[in-house]
Design a protein around this motif. Structure first.
Motif, mmCIF file in Angstrom:
data_model
loop_
_atom_site.group_PDB
_atom_site.id
_atom_site.type_symbol
_atom_site.label_atom_id
_atom_site.label_comp_id
_atom_site.label_asym_id
_atom_site.label_seq_id
_atom_site.Cartn_x
_atom_site.Cartn_y
_atom_site.Cartn_z
ATOM 1 N N ASP A 433 0.833 -1.207 0.000
ATOM 2 C CA ASP A 433 0.000 0.000 0.000
ATOM 3 C C ASP A 433 0.869 1.259 0.000
ATOM 4 O OD1 ASP A 433 -2.246 -1.567 0.014
ATOM 5 O OD2 ASP A 433 -2.637 -1.349 2.170
ATOM 6 N N GLU A 436 2.627 1.672 -3.420
ATOM 7 C CA GLU A 436 1.678 2.129 -4.436
ATOM 8 C C GLU A 436 1.373 3.613 -4.249
ATOM 9 O OE1 GLU A 436 -0.831 1.917 -7.757
ATOM 10 O OE2 GLU A 436 0.677 0.514 -7.029
ATOM 11 N N LYS A 439 4.248 5.655 -5.547
ATOM 12 C CA LYS A 439 4.228 5.697 -7.018
ATOM 13 C C LYS A 439 3.161 6.678 -7.511
ATOM 14 C CE LYS A 439 1.941 2.961 -9.682
ATOM 15 N NZ LYS A 439 1.367 1.750 -10.321
ATOM 16 N N GLU A 440 1.953 6.598 -6.914
ATOM 17 C CA GLU A 440 0.866 7.484 -7.310
ATOM 18 C C GLU A 440 1.222 8.943 -7.064
ATOM 19 O OE1 GLU A 440 -2.243 6.937 -8.755
ATOM 20 O OE2 GLU A 440 -1.342 4.991 -9.202
#
Length: 474
Positions: A433, A436, A439-440
């Motif tokens: 989580d 991610e 990255k976002e």
């Protein structure tokens, strides 16, 4: 017709001398003869002799000094010598007969005439004598020279006999027509129509070789249209045939996606010789039949055909015996992403959207843009010009964003190991989580992919998850 002046390589004189000494009647046959007359370069030369091709090859190898490798294929009665720039294949003349339900012939020794009778097309059944008393003389029993002048593909015997003997010849007829830009003789084409079902006895491995050669021709749509009209395409690639046709409801129609796909394939073939980029053009709309819906307000829709097409790609590749590794994944990626640049054209371009596309396409972004440009097939020239100009804007924006953010194929500076070490965590969902979210954040432009900003954001994410720092990274 004497073609001795066309046999310029010294190897022909050498083989002629060896054949004479061995008492073997010998000829150059097939594609090399055809290509001499078409003035096309060719490095593969087939020789047929009345006798043992293997023994002739052994004698030729010895005469050439023995330095070139000789490969012998006893089961097929053939042998091959590879010189520095030529592949020389030797075979004994033979005649073949077939049983109805078998593709494997009963092979017997034969004459040159027998050997020419079993050839696939008249343009491939010509021979040039290497014998002392007739060196260079063309032997053309089926009018191959005339067919070359007329640009015609025609079987030497009755088409049904030729295609029944080896049904792959139906694919080869279309492949040669596509490569050479020739027509197929009317009786020969009718023979393909009548015998198309017999393609089922041919291995998929042999079929895909011919299909790929059609795809790599200068104007592959020509070959695909021939495959479609004779019915072979439905036998070997039914998903592509399913694109054909136009439905109309309440005066609302959609374009014929089969012919659109062929136009995209031709468009992209003007700019690339890449087999797999051409396959991406073939596959880009493959799921439109499965996603076609009619809406009274907007007409026909194909929502999600790019995702569905990407999911269909592995199954189609597996059935067609195409490679299932990197090449398949490349095609799958381009199918999945092919609408994304178009969406950027329609909307106001944001850096975030550009970053995401660059990240997902990676090193294939230039190929994706080539596919998108090829996909514009409108007959409205102003519309085409407007779309292409918008693509120019998208590409300019991509260059600017990539120079600034370096997101193409970026690797996060904060790794999973760093996250585990900082918060004293074991592998699990929380690690994924946080990775991610990092990255976002980069793709959304919240942070740059640099250590200080990424580290600070990681600590913020940890606090949101109720985590404590147990081992600072610095």
């Amino acid at each position: 017709m004497n073609l001795a002046h066309k046999l310029k390589d010294p190897v022909f004189k050498t083989i002629s001398e060896v054949a004479h000494n061995e008492g073997l009647e010998t000829y150059v046959v097939g594609g090399y003869v055809r290509d001499i007359l078409l003035k096309r370069p060719s490095k593969d030369i087939d020789f047929v002799c009345v006798g043992s091709g293997i023994e002739l090859a052994k004698a030729v190898k010895k005469s050439l000094g023995g330095q070139y490798p000789l490969s012998v294929f006893k089961n097929f009665g053939t042998a091959m010598i590879k010189t520095d720039d030529l592949e020389l294949e030797f075979v004994g003349a033979r005649k073949e007969s077939y049983q109805r339900d078998s593709r494997k012939p009963i092979v017997e020794n034969g004459t040159l005439e027998d050997d020419q009778n079993r050839r696939d097309f008249a343009i491939n059944a010509m021979a040039i004598s290497l014998n002392k008393d007739s060196y260079g003389e063309l032997v053309d029993p089926f009018g191959g020279v005339e067919d070359l002048k007329e640009k015609l593909i025609k079987t030497p015997l009755d088409p049904k006999t030729t295609f029944s003997d080896d049904p792959l010849r139906m694919m080869r007829a279309i492949r040669f027509a596509s490569q050479l830009k020739f027509d197929i003789d009317a009786d020969t084409f009718q023979g393909i129509i009548d015998m198309k079902d017999r393609i089922k006895i041919i291995s998929q491995e042999r079929i895909i070789v011919e299909l790929n050669k059609i795809i790599l021709s200068d104007e592959p749509s020509y070959g695909f249209k021939l495959l479609f009209y004779c019915g072979l395409l439905k036998e070997v690639f039914p998903e592509l045939v399913a694109l054909q046709g136009v439905d109309s409801i309440e005066d609302k129609s959609h374009k014929d996606n089969f012919y659109h796909t062929l136009q995209v394939l031709d468009n992209i073939s003007q700019n690339t010789d890449s087999l797999w980029l051409r396959w991406a053009a073939i596959m880009h709309d493959i799921a439109k039949p499965a996603t076609k819906r009619f809406n009274k307000k907007v007409g026909w829709t194909f929502h999600g055909h790019e995702d569905k097409g990407a999911r269909m790609t592995p199954g189609i590749f597996r059935r067609l015996k195409l490679p299932m590794g990197e090449s398949m994944r490349y095609v799958q990626k381009l199918v999945k992403l092919h609408l994304r640049p178009i969406a950027l054209v329609k909307d106001e371009i944001t850096d975030s959207a550009v970053r995401r596309l660059l990240f997902e396409a990676g090193d294939d972004i230039d190929d994706l843009m080539m596919l998108c440009r090829a996909d514009i097939t409108s007959k409205n020239n102003n519309k085409v010009k407007r779309y292409l100009q918008n693509f120019d804007k998208v590409e300019s924006r991509m260059v600017a964003v990539e120079e600034k953010d370096k997101v193409r194929n970026f690797q996060p500076v904060i790794t999973g190991q760093m996250i585990m070490s900082t918060f004293g965590l074991k592998p699990g969902k929380t690690i994924g989580d946080i990775k991610e979210a990092l990255k976002e954040a980069v793709l959304e432009g919240k942070i740059r992919n640099e250590f200080d900003q990424a580290h600070e954001y990681m600590l913020e994410l940890g606090r949101e998850h109720g985590l404590n720092v147990v081992k600072p990274l610095r």
